[in-house]
Enzyme design. Structure first.
Site, short mmCIF file in Angstrom:
data_model
loop_
_atom_site.label_atom_id
_atom_site.label_comp_id
_atom_site.label_asym_id
_atom_site.label_seq_id
_atom_site.Cartn_x
_atom_site.Cartn_y
_atom_site.Cartn_z
N LYS A 82 -90.99 -52.69 53.56
CA LYS A 82 -89.34 -52.38 53.49
C LYS A 82 -88.53 -53.51 53.54
O LYS A 82 -88.80 -54.02 54.97
CB LYS A 82 -88.75 -50.74 54.12
CG LYS A 82 -89.68 -49.94 53.78
CD LYS A 82 -88.83 -49.41 52.59
CE LYS A 82 -87.41 -49.43 52.56
NZ LYS A 82 -87.61 -48.22 53.47
N HIS A 105 -67.25 -46.79 36.10
CA HIS A 105 -68.34 -45.46 36.20
C HIS A 105 -69.02 -45.77 36.40
O HIS A 105 -70.44 -45.35 36.37
CB HIS A 105 -67.67 -44.92 34.82
CG HIS A 105 -66.63 -44.65 34.64
ND1 HIS A 105 -66.10 -43.57 35.32
CD2 HIS A 105 -65.78 -45.35 33.31
CE1 HIS A 105 -65.15 -44.47 34.05
NE2 HIS A 105 -65.06 -45.13 33.30
N GLU A 157 -75.40 -50.80 55.52
CA GLU A 157 -75.22 -49.26 55.76
C GLU A 157 -74.20 -48.83 56.76
O GLU A 157 -73.61 -47.93 56.89
CB GLU A 157 -76.54 -48.97 55.43
CG GLU A 157 -77.63 -48.92 54.32
CD GLU A 157 -78.67 -48.61 54.24
OE1 GLU A 157 -79.09 -47.74 55.13
OE2 GLU A 157 -79.16 -49.59 54.32
N SER A 206 -89.32 -51.28 57.90
CA SER A 206 -89.45 -49.76 58.48
C SER A 206 -90.64 -49.50 59.56
O SER A 206 -91.58 -50.50 60.03
CB SER A 206 -89.69 -49.59 57.44
OG SER A 206 -90.76 -47.81 57.64
#
Length: 331
Positions: free
Chosen positions: A228, A101, A235, A222
């Site tokens: 970043k 969970h 992704e 970025s």
């Protein structure tokens, strides 16, 4: 026969060398090659189409293509599995929090977690192997839908093309694309597994977790934030899974209302099939590359272990055993 074969060999070489002229007015690959053969060798080439229809030729080509595509995907699956096993071998004793969970549950060894992906991929490979068995039957000789009265040898052509056997029913041979659906379904399940891996590794690479660091070669920065380091490849794997599932849905809906036998609707099965295979091959390649260029942050992981009462279940088991031992000693 010999004249036809010699002409076809010449055309094959032209195609391989990129010198063959594909003409749209000749409608498809079969008519392009047949017309080119007539230009090369003359009258004998007109016998090429004997006892054949584009209906059985197209589905034969498609089964051959699927067979080769499955073999390529199986190789990529194995490569990713090997990458995961090698990654696991670098962290044999590293304990990490296990989650249910998305809540901390019990401690597990990192190799145990990584090898769970290997098991899922093994089932993905098994589904593709099973699918390949059903793909590998030869429709050639079914012609348009009712076979031919000419004395052809369907068993010989099936054997020459390395099929298991010719298909038993000519109407079924040209009209059904369940082998495409099964292939796309197997790809979709594999894509979901890869997406789950992508999701987990994206989470682990976040500052909140900090369990995983991708190398610069498999991460992006970025345009405005210099700090970043994004795990973009995973992704994209997660995003591509939607495309693979969509390809399956496209062909399912395409086939749902088709009467027997061949219908021109079936030309629409190619784009989603090709797209699904291209996507899953790319996803597997990216996953392998990513797994070879990441490191797990042992200190950060170890420092996180005291939080979340990960040993609660073990403690409960210990107390149960202790109570039982006490009761037994009293008896």
């Amino acid at each position: 026969r010999d004249i036809i074969l010699e002409g076809l060999d010449q055309i094959e070489k032209q195609i391989q060398d990129g010198k063959f002229e594909w003409r749209k007015d000749r409608e498809d690959v079969h008519m392009n090659i047949e017309a080119a053969l007539i230009e090369k060798v003359g009258e004998p080439a007109k016998k090429l189409h004997t006892a054949r229809s584009r209906n059985d030729q197209i589905v034969t080509d498609l089964r051959l293509w699927c067979r080769d595509a499955i073999d390529k995907i199986l190789i990529r699956i194995k490569q990713f599995q090997v990458s995961l096993v090698l990654l696991a071998s670098k962290y044999v004793d590293l304990i990490v929090p296990g989650y249910t969970h998305l809540q901390r549950a019990q401690p597990v060894l990192l190799p145990h977690l990584l090898l769970s992906y290997v098991e899922q991929l093994e089932r993905d490979a098994g589904r593709l192997i099973d699918c390949r068995e059903r793909v590998n039957f030869c429709p050639l000789g079914a012609c348009a839908l009712a076979g031919t009265g000419l004395p052809i040898d369907r068993f010989k052509t099936a054997k020459d093309l390395k099929f298991t056997a010719p298909m038993k029913n000519s109407i079924d041979a040209v009209s059904d694309r369940d082998f495409v659906l099964e292939f796309l379904a197997a790809n979709s399940i594999a894509a979901i597994h890869l997406s789950r891996i992508g999701e987990e590794w994206v989470l682990w690479a976040s500052e909140e977790f900090g369990f995983l660091t991708p190398s610069d070669s498999v991460s992006t920065g970025s345009s405005i934030m210099p700090q970043k380091k994004n795990p973009d490849p995973m992704e994209l794997v997660r995003g591509k899974s939607a495309r693979v599932v969509g390809d399956l849905m496209t062909v399912l809906v395409l086939c749902k209302g088709l009467p027997q036998a061949y219908n021109r609707d079936l030309q629409e099965d190619k784009e989603p099939l090709f797209d699904s295979v291209k996507a899953i091959l790319g996803m597997l390649e990216v996953c392998s590359e990513f797994s070879q260029n990441i490191s797990f942050n042992s200190k950060r992981i170890q420092s996180s272990l005291p939080a979340g009462y990960l040993d609660a279940t073990t403690l409960a088991d210990y107390l149960v055993k202790k109570v039982n031992t006490t009761l037994l000693s009293l008896n």
